[in-house]
Structures are given as structure tokens and as C-alpha cells.
Scaffold this motif. Sequence first.
Motif, PDB file in Angstrom:
ATOM      1  N   GLN A  40       0.829  -1.204   0.000  1.00  0.00           N
ATOM      2  CA  GLN A  40       0.000   0.000   0.000  1.00  0.00           C
ATOM      3  C   GLN A  40       0.865   1.256   0.000  1.00  0.00           C
ATOM      4  O   GLN A  40       0.556   2.237  -0.677  1.00  0.00           O
ATOM      5  CB  GLN A  40      -0.948   0.010   1.205  1.00  0.00           C
ATOM      6  CG  GLN A  40      -1.992  -1.071   1.176  1.00  0.00           C
ATOM      7  CD  GLN A  40      -2.959  -0.930   0.018  1.00  0.00           C
ATOM      8  OE1 GLN A  40      -3.109   0.123  -0.580  1.00  0.00           O
ATOM      9  NE2 GLN A  40      -3.622  -2.009  -0.320  1.00  0.00           N
ATOM     10  N   THR A  76      -6.910   2.924  -2.902  1.00  0.00           N
ATOM     11  CA  THR A  76      -5.807   2.523  -2.024  1.00  0.00           C
ATOM     12  C   THR A  76      -6.109   2.897  -0.581  1.00  0.00           C
ATOM     13  O   THR A  76      -5.925   2.088   0.339  1.00  0.00           O
ATOM     14  CB  THR A  76      -4.495   3.178  -2.489  1.00  0.00           C
ATOM     15  OG1 THR A  76      -4.246   2.775  -3.833  1.00  0.00           O
ATOM     16  CG2 THR A  76      -3.334   2.754  -1.624  1.00  0.00           C
ATOM     17  N   THR A  78      -9.028   3.350   0.742  1.00  0.00           N
ATOM     18  CA  THR A  78     -10.135   2.503   1.195  1.00  0.00           C
ATOM     19  C   THR A  78      -9.616   1.131   1.616  1.00  0.00           C
ATOM     20  O   THR A  78     -10.056   0.576   2.630  1.00  0.00           O
ATOM     21  CB  THR A  78     -11.190   2.351   0.079  1.00  0.00           C
ATOM     22  OG1 THR A  78     -11.667   3.644  -0.272  1.00  0.00           O
ATOM     23  CG2 THR A  78     -12.343   1.487   0.528  1.00  0.00           C
ATOM     24  N   GLY A  79      -8.676   0.583   0.858  1.00  0.00           N
ATOM     25  CA  GLY A  79      -8.075  -0.702   1.234  1.00  0.00           C
ATOM     26  C   GLY A  79      -7.355  -0.628   2.565  1.00  0.00           C
ATOM     27  O   GLY A  79      -7.501  -1.510   3.419  1.00  0.00           O
ATOM     28  N   LEU A  81      -7.892   1.550   5.047  1.00  0.00           N
ATOM     29  CA  LEU A  81      -8.870   1.745   6.115  1.00  0.00           C
ATOM     30  C   LEU A  81      -9.672   0.471   6.391  1.00  0.00           C
ATOM     31  O   LEU A  81     -10.026   0.192   7.535  1.00  0.00           O
ATOM     32  CB  LEU A  81      -9.793   2.907   5.778  1.00  0.00           C
ATOM     33  CG  LEU A  81      -9.115   4.277   5.729  1.00  0.00           C
ATOM     34  CD1 LEU A  81     -10.107   5.349   5.289  1.00  0.00           C
ATOM     35  CD2 LEU A  81      -8.495   4.630   7.072  1.00  0.00           C
ATOM     36  N   SER A  82      -9.943  -0.307   5.355  1.00  0.00           N
ATOM     37  CA  SER A  82     -10.660  -1.573   5.552  1.00  0.00           C
ATOM     38  C   SER A  82      -9.833  -2.551   6.373  1.00  0.00           C
ATOM     39  O   SER A  82     -10.355  -3.202   7.290  1.00  0.00           O
ATOM     40  CB  SER A  82     -10.998  -2.206   4.200  1.00  0.00           C
ATOM     41  OG  SER A  82     -11.875  -1.394   3.485  1.00  0.00           O
ATOM     42  N   ILE A  83      -8.547  -2.652   6.069  1.00  0.00           N
ATOM     43  CA  ILE A  83      -7.681  -3.547   6.844  1.00  0.00           C
ATOM     44  C   ILE A  83      -7.569  -3.058   8.289  1.00  0.00           C
ATOM     45  O   ILE A  83      -7.618  -3.849   9.229  1.00  0.00           O
ATOM     46  CB  ILE A  83      -6.293  -3.664   6.184  1.00  0.00           C
ATOM     47  CG1 ILE A  83      -6.400  -4.441   4.885  1.00  0.00           C
ATOM     48  CG2 ILE A  83      -5.280  -4.313   7.109  1.00  0.00           C
ATOM     49  CD1 ILE A  83      -6.806  -5.888   5.053  1.00  0.00           C
ATOM     50  N   ALA A  85      -9.784  -1.379   9.967  1.00  0.00           N
ATOM     51  CA  ALA A  85     -11.057  -1.678  10.629  1.00  0.00           C
ATOM     52  C   ALA A  85     -11.176  -3.162  10.978  1.00  0.00           C
ATOM     53  O   ALA A  85     -11.690  -3.517  12.050  1.00  0.00           O
ATOM     54  CB  ALA A  85     -12.219  -1.254   9.732  1.00  0.00           C
ATOM     55  N   LEU A  86     -10.688  -4.028  10.110  1.00  0.00           N
ATOM     56  CA  LEU A  86     -10.762  -5.465  10.383  1.00  0.00           C
ATOM     57  C   LEU A  86      -9.829  -5.879  11.510  1.00  0.00           C
ATOM     58  O   LEU A  86     -10.182  -6.691  12.362  1.00  0.00           O
ATOM     59  CB  LEU A  86     -10.424  -6.259   9.119  1.00  0.00           C
ATOM     60  CG  LEU A  86     -11.465  -6.223   8.012  1.00  0.00           C
ATOM     61  CD1 LEU A  86     -10.910  -6.836   6.751  1.00  0.00           C
ATOM     62  CD2 LEU A  86     -12.711  -6.958   8.451  1.00  0.00           C
TER      63      LEU A  86
END
Length: 98
Positions: A40, A76, A78-79, A81-83, A85-86
Motif C-alpha cells: 500500500q 488505495t 479505502t483498502g 482503512l478496511s484492513i 477496521a478489520l
Amino acid sequence: MRVMASSRDHIEKTLADAYRKEIEQEENIWCSLPFFAAAQALELGAIYQIAGHLPPVGTVAWWISTPAVATAGVATLTGVLSIVALVAGATAYYIPPG
């Protein structure tokens, strides 16, 4: 009685193997996170470099490339931030040895 003990041993071995596989899979995910972060960072660096070399404003190439670069940046981020959050809500539970 011997058959019942053998069945319990088999069930215990099967469940222990399944548990080990699950833990191994979870650990593989945690080990791959630094590689994901590095990828990233590389992508964000590339987007930053591309943004500095966009065509002159108002040209057809500018109208095509600017939304593409913006979309890549948003995707990028969003990817990332998604990780985050997970991973933020993850709790690891381990059975103590023995």
C-alpha cells in the motif's frame, strides 16, 4: 471400553488438528499484514509521483488521467482503512498448552 477410548482419542486428535490448522491460518494472516502495508505504501508513493507529472490542465489527457489517479488514490486509502477496521476489532483466543 477399549473401543470407546479409541473413539475419544480419534475425536481429540481430529479436533486438535483442526484447531492447529485454524491457528496456523490466523497467524499467516497476521504475518502477511506487513507485506500488505508495504504494498500500500508503494502504491501511494507511485500515485504521488504520477500526480506530480499530470498533463497540462484543460487538455483531454488531463481530463482522462486526473480522475484515474484520484480513483486509484481513493481505492488505495479505502483498502488501508478496511484492513485497519478489520484488525482493530480482532481478538485472538488461544487455548493454553497442556
